[in-house]
Design a protein around this motif. Sequence first.
Motif, PDB file in Angstrom:
ATOM      1  N   UNK A  73      -0.119 -28.936  47.718  1.00 32.77           N
ATOM      2  CA  UNK A  73       1.220 -29.535  46.314  1.00 32.77           C
ATOM      3  C   UNK A  73       2.060 -28.192  46.660  1.00 32.77           C
ATOM      4  N   UNK A  74       3.723 -28.072  47.103  1.00 33.73           N
ATOM      5  CA  UNK A  74       4.298 -27.043  47.375  1.00 33.73           C
ATOM      6  C   UNK A  74       5.583 -26.747  45.990  1.00 33.73           C
ATOM      7  N   UNK A  75       5.771 -27.464  45.850  1.00 36.26           N
ATOM      8  CA  UNK A  75       6.480 -27.580  44.422  1.00 36.26           C
ATOM      9  C   UNK A  75       6.960 -28.518  43.355  1.00 36.26           C
ATOM     10  N   UNK A  76       6.896 -28.921  41.777  1.00 32.57           N
ATOM     11  CA  UNK A  76       6.761 -29.428  41.349  1.00 32.57           C
ATOM     12  C   UNK A  76       7.737 -29.304  40.392  1.00 32.57           C
ATOM     13  N   UNK A 134       5.263 -31.892  48.740  1.00 30.90           N
ATOM     14  CA  UNK A 134       3.869 -31.529  49.806  1.00 30.90           C
ATOM     15  C   UNK A 134       4.161 -31.545  50.827  1.00 30.90           C
ATOM     16  N   UNK A 135       2.828 -31.561  51.296  1.00 38.15           N
ATOM     17  CA  UNK A 135       2.296 -31.237  52.546  1.00 38.15           C
ATOM     18  C   UNK A 135       1.396 -31.793  53.199  1.00 38.15           C
ATOM     19  N   UNK A 191      -5.438 -38.133  41.894  1.00 33.55           N
ATOM     20  CA  UNK A 191      -6.530 -37.478  41.392  1.00 33.55           C
ATOM     21  C   UNK A 191      -5.783 -35.999  41.874  1.00 33.55           C
ATOM     22  N   UNK A 192      -6.418 -34.864  41.362  1.00 33.79           N
ATOM     23  CA  UNK A 192      -6.423 -33.380  41.697  1.00 33.79           C
ATOM     24  C   UNK A 192      -7.940 -33.450  42.422  1.00 33.79           C
ATOM     25  N   UNK A 233      -2.746 -34.223  35.528  1.00 33.84           N
ATOM     26  CA  UNK A 233      -2.204 -32.821  34.571  1.00 33.84           C
ATOM     27  C   UNK A 233      -2.604 -31.599  35.292  1.00 33.84           C
ATOM     28  N   UNK A 234      -3.953 -32.257  36.339  1.00 33.43           N
ATOM     29  CA  UNK A 234      -4.763 -31.093  36.615  1.00 33.43           C
ATOM     30  C   UNK A 234      -3.855 -30.079  37.641  1.00 33.43           C
ATOM     31  N   UNK A 235      -3.177 -31.064  38.625  1.00 32.41           N
ATOM     32  CA  UNK A 235      -1.923 -30.772  39.738  1.00 32.41           C
ATOM     33  C   UNK A 235      -1.242 -29.217  39.146  1.00 32.41           C
ATOM     34  N   UNK A 236      -1.236 -28.825  40.190  1.00 29.94           N
ATOM     35  CA  UNK A 236      -1.101 -27.249  40.461  1.00 29.94           C
ATOM     36  C   UNK A 236      -0.137 -26.723  41.824  1.00 29.94           C
TER      37      UNK A 236
END
Length: 401
Positions: free
Chosen positions: A158-161, A168-169, A189-190, A137-140
């Motif tokens: 992470x480029x867009x959610x 992602x790249x 995981x983040x 949940x910490x992935x932003x």
Amino acid sequence: MEHQAAPATPPISPLAVGSTVRIRDGSGKFKCRAIVATIGEGNSVSLVRDDLAPVPLGRVGDFLIAPLFLGVGRSVKECESDNPDDLMELLPFEDKNGGETTAEIYKSQGDQLLRISDYTCAAAYYEAALSKIASKSNVSIGGSCIARRNGDAVIADVDCIDDNQYDVIFMSQDGEEEEATISSKDILCSIWDKDETYLQPRCLLNLSRCLVKLAEFDATTGIVGCHGQTKRTTRQEKYRSSAVLGCSITITLCEYYRESAASPDIPLLDSLILKSRLIRSRSFIGRNMLRNAMVDAKKVASQNPNNKDALKLISEIKAKETHNKLLDKKISKEVCRWVKKATTTAEGAAAIERMDDESSVSESETHFSDAGYSFFVWMCKRTFMEIGAVFAFIVAMWVIY
């Protein structure tokens, strides 16, 4: 975690029915919680031992790495003790209920439990620490995470959610950027961007240590399921596969940190990578994935030729490989004997004749009495059996040689 001597066992307070203590197993190699059921004369105590599988603190939430088995805690084991030295009180922080704390404190508390060989509780505290700093949940957007790609744990920016889809790249091996869209289930995981003391990889490493030990000591049999997973397997297999995952993430993280680390930090990161490879090699051995185990063990030995743990693992892997080859040869020889018996002996010939007779009876019952057709069916069955026998013989010879 540095290897330190286990703290001295404090004297046990007078026991009371219903109180929770920690009990040492018969071998003295691990401890777990138990509830006092009855108190007899002298030092005799009957206890109900907790399930060895870890559960989240407060029994709510989920795990990041450790398996959370379905129905965990429903089965308990009764045990007896007449030796006060086998019992010890819970550590002071375990009696405190509720209250928020930091990842660093959870890590420290997990270390204390690991030192006294309570791998079940230690795993829960390491998971609690990871939930603070490495939760999915910490992935932003704009952050980094570790994702699963082609079976490997790799760094992804992470480029867009959008919903449960992440743009992602990845950084390819030749240094070029690769864009991809992955689902939330591929996020492992983040990455904590404030990890100045490398807390995240150290938690993952010690958690993996606990899981390898639980695979050794948790003797629960049968196929079990895990929350959020469809594949069912044994507890031991799941502990080891989770340990492999934890070590793989640790290695990826340390290599990632190493690229920008200050010189004094590099030996620490190299040490974490080395320890992760040793633990992962041990986990692979338990899963009978000997080729993978040898790769990790040899990498450690190539960097540190005098590492006793690596040399011991290599010796153990070679012994298991020899054992497996002997076992394969034994099975192959049995197959060869069966093929020979089925194709050359009187019993084999009689068996084929019985099949021919049964075929003839079946054909007569269904009114297929045409002689040409019966002969064709007979030839097909005979040819099929002989081809199958030859194929089995070739496979057996290939396994032996």
